[in-house]
Structures are given as C-alpha cells and as structure tokens.
Design an enzyme around this catalytic site. Structure first.
Site, PDB file in Angstrom:
ATOM      1  N   LYS A   1      69.799 106.099 -10.348  1.00  0.00           N
ATOM      2  CA  LYS A   1      68.706 105.602 -11.187  1.00  0.00           C
ATOM      3  C   LYS A   1      69.316 104.787 -12.318  1.00  0.00           C
ATOM      4  O   LYS A   1      70.111 105.299 -13.106  1.00  0.00           O
ATOM      5  CB  LYS A   1      67.896 106.772 -11.739  1.00  0.00           C
ATOM      6  CG  LYS A   1      66.787 106.325 -12.682  1.00  0.00           C
ATOM      7  CD  LYS A   1      65.933 107.495 -13.120  1.00  0.00           C
ATOM      8  CE  LYS A   1      64.885 107.034 -14.120  1.00  0.00           C
ATOM      9  NZ  LYS A   1      64.036 108.140 -14.557  1.00  0.00           N
TER      10      LYS A   1
ATOM     11  N   LYS B   1      66.714 103.548  -7.487  1.00  0.00           N
ATOM     12  CA  LYS B   1      65.613 103.142  -8.357  1.00  0.00           C
ATOM     13  C   LYS B   1      66.136 102.234  -9.454  1.00  0.00           C
ATOM     14  O   LYS B   1      67.135 102.586 -10.078  1.00  0.00           O
ATOM     15  CB  LYS B   1      64.992 104.405  -8.959  1.00  0.00           C
ATOM     16  CG  LYS B   1      63.842 104.138  -9.887  1.00  0.00           C
ATOM     17  CD  LYS B   1      63.389 105.420 -10.505  1.00  0.00           C
ATOM     18  CE  LYS B   1      62.388 105.058 -11.599  1.00  0.00           C
ATOM     19  NZ  LYS B   1      62.065 106.167 -12.410  1.00  0.00           N
TER      20      LYS B   1
HETATM   21  C1  PBG Z   1      61.142 109.801 -15.897  1.00  0.00           C
HETATM   22  C2  PBG Z   1      60.820 108.731 -14.942  1.00  0.00           C
HETATM   23  C3  PBG Z   1      60.711 107.343 -15.162  1.00  0.00           C
HETATM   24  C4  PBG Z   1      60.247 106.790 -13.973  1.00  0.00           C
HETATM   25  C5  PBG Z   1      60.147 107.807 -13.051  1.00  0.00           C
HETATM   26  N1  PBG Z   1      60.522 108.996 -13.655  1.00  0.00           N
HETATM   27  C6  PBG Z   1      60.861 106.531 -16.384  1.00  0.00           C
HETATM   28  C7  PBG Z   1      62.114 106.392 -17.112  1.00  0.00           C
HETATM   29  O1  PBG Z   1      63.202 106.797 -16.729  1.00  0.00           O
HETATM   30  O2  PBG Z   1      61.975 105.844 -18.200  1.00  0.00           O
HETATM   31  C8  PBG Z   1      59.947 105.333 -13.756  1.00  0.00           C
HETATM   32  C9  PBG Z   1      58.811 105.054 -12.843  1.00  0.00           C
HETATM   33  C10 PBG Z   1      58.326 103.657 -12.850  1.00  0.00           C
HETATM   34  O3  PBG Z   1      58.714 102.818 -13.683  1.00  0.00           O
HETATM   35  O4  PBG Z   1      57.495 103.359 -11.983  1.00  0.00           O
HETATM   36  N2  PBG Z   1      62.468 110.020 -16.181  1.00  0.00           N
END
Ligand code: PBG
Length: 323
Positions: free
Chosen positions: A193, A246
């Site tokens: 991520k 992601k």
């Molecule tokens: C929480 C989380 C996030 C997303 C999924 N889980 C946001 C972040 O890390 O700020 C992003 C999902 C999206 O942008 O569609 N940690």
C-alpha cells in the site's frame, strides 16, 4: 504468411482469443458505514457512492446481489473519534453491527471483508498509535488491530483486511484469530500500500486525513517496486491468504511484479481518487465512461490481479458495461 489480424476479424473470434476478462464474480464493492439511523449520504467527491447507516445496509447489499455482485469490503467510522482509535473494536460499532445483519440475512451467499485500521477511529487520523513526539508506534498498534480484527471476525466477517501497514500485523492477527477459534477467517492483507494522493476522496468519506504529518513512515514510497515484492513475500510468510496492491492504475507494474512473485490470490484496489477522476471527466463529457471503466478494469486484470476492489462495480452492472 503470419497475419496477426486473422485473430481480430470478427467479434466472436476476438472473444475466443481474448486473454483477459472482467467478471462480476471477481469484483469487490467497498461499502461505507456511518453511525445513525436512516442515513444515506452521497460523497461529494465520489458521485454515486454513499455512506449508509447500518439499518440501511441490508437493502443496499440486496440491490448489489440482485445485480450479481457478491463481495463487499466494509469501512466504518465511530460517532466520536477517540485518542487511540479503540472504537475500531467497539462491538456495537457500525462495522460489526452491519456484519451481523448481513450474515444473518445473506448467510454464505455473500463474501464479507472488513477493513482493519485505526485512522477513521483515532482523533489524530493516523493508522497506528502515536507517541508524545508524534511518531506512529508499530508494536503498540498491534494489539489494537488485533482487537478490531477479532471483533469483525467474531461478528461474521469472512476476511479481515488490515490496511494500516504496520510491520508484523498479519502474523499477529493470524495468531490471535487462531487462538480465538476463528481459524476459518482469512486475511486479505493490504501488502503493498503506497502513500498515495489518490486516497484523497476516501479521506473525506472517513474523515481520516492525518491531523499532523503524513503516512510516509508506514505506507510505501511511490518510487519503489522491489520493496513491494518484499512486503508481499513477508505477508505471505506471516500467513496472509491473499495480498493486495493499492492503488491500482498507476501501479500496474507493481501488480505485474507481485503476480510473478507470489502464487497467492492478488487483489488490486482501484481507489477513490481513480474513481473521482473518471467521474469528473465523464461528467464534463470528456470521456466515454463505460468504455473507460471496462478498459481500466481489464488493464488491472491483465496486469495480474485476480480480483479488483472498485467503486465502479455497481454502475458497471446496472448499465451493462460488464456482464
Ligand atoms: C485506511 C484506508 C484507506 C483506504 C483504504 N483503507 C485510506 C488511507 O490510507 O488514507 C483508501 C481507499 C480509497 O482511497 O479508495 N487506512
């Protein structure tokens, strides 16, 4: 003579030889829950996406099931954020409440995944516990993630999906689930991520933007791909059942590298900012939305994903962009 165009002569021929397909069975629908009653609020930066209170969730899911969509990733928020984000593990929080309602109604006909993180629940908006100096503490965060994960699992989630990017959280959650007789519950880990600006609209939904600093000490550096492979292999070793990359669209090289590195199921998260860009361009009349959505999802599967988490799923089914 070799003539590549023979394979493109008719639609039926092209379909026969297509290397990739986009099937609704492989799509996961993110669902946002908000505390309250009878609420269904559209997200300004994500037209067509709503935050629903738990009492509305059964009918929302029924509408998706009727369209052929069966997998859902649940996100919550508390009525009031607390300093540590402990409310992520509140038994009566919106996520466990929704999971219990959905499990009761749909039993094994749907797949329920629960996002596990502290950022939407903690006042500071970071994914882990903060110490006095404003640093996010890895090991102090793990017990809180475990509490949230085991709460969602006990409520009936099929998979928990830790998105915090703390080290060792997959192993720690796996061990806790097994110890609590929740060995059937799987872990879909947000393994690679990135610290991405593409999460902007999501943070509006969850009101989860960090109050100070950014996520650069735990989310991955955009410049790295070998490090993504390292994260994925680590999570595999720690017991993840499936891993995720992601965001998706600007990270197709990462998906391809992940595909080569692991035999685990691989998910791609087509995130909020990617959705918002398409919606804005389509609303302005700059793009053919249906063709763009199918092209984006096809690209994600072609790069190596087995499943895609996408805000486009419902509309794509409703409007017949995919079948
Ligand atoms: C929480 C989380 C996030 C997303 C999924 N889980 C946001 C972040 O890390 O700020 C992003 C999902 C999206 O942008 O569609 N940690």
């Amino acid at each position: 003579m070799i003539r590549p165009r023979r394979l493109r002569r008719s639609a039926a021929i092209r379909d026969l030889f297509a290397e990739t397909s986009v099937s609704p069975a492989r799509l996961v629908v993110p669902l946002f829950l908000t505390p309250g009653q009878g609420l269904s609020e559209e997200v300004t930066s994500m037209p067509g996406i709503f935050r629903n209170s738990p009492d509305r969730i059964v009918s929302v899911v029924q509408e998706h099931v009727d369209l052929g969509l069966k997998a859902f990733l649940l996100f919550g928020a508390p009525a009031k954020k607390d300093p540590l984000g402990r409310s992520a593990a509140d038994l009566d929080g919106v996520v466990p409440t929704a999971i219990r309602l959905l499990r009761e109604t749909f039993d094994e006909d749907i797949v329920l995944l629960a996002d596990v993180c502290l950022c939407a629940y903690a006042e500071h908006g970071h994914c882990g516990v903060m110490d006095g100096s404003g640093k996010v503490q890895n090991d102090a965060t793990l017990p809180l993630l475990v509490d949230a994960a085991t709460t969602y699992a006990a409520a009936g989630a099929d998979f928990v999906a830790p998105s915090d990017m703390m080290d060792r959280r997959v192993a720690t959650i796996r061990e806790a689930l097994d110890a609590k007789d929740l060995g059937d519950v799987g872990i879909l880990s947000y393994a690679a991520k990135y610290m991405s600006a593409f999460y902007g609209p999501f943070r509006e939904v969850a009101q989860s933007a960090p109050k100070i600093g950014d996520r650069s000490t735990y989310q991955m550096d955009v410049r790295n791909v070998r490090e993504a492979v390292k994260e994925i292999l680590l999570d595999e070793k720690e017991g993840a059942d499936a891993v995720m990359v992601k965001p998706a669209l600007a990270y197709l090289d990462v998906l391809a590298a992940a595909r080569r590195a692991t035999a685990l199921p691989l998910a791609a998260y087509n995130v909020s900012g990617e959705y918002a860009m398409v919606k804005a361009a389509a609303a302005a009349g700059y793009l053919d939305e249906g063709r763009i959505v199918v092209e984006i999802l096809t690209a994600v599967f072609r790069a190596g994903a087995d499943l895609a988490i996408t805000y486009h799923a419902r509309e794509a089914m409703e409007r017949g962009w995919i079948a």
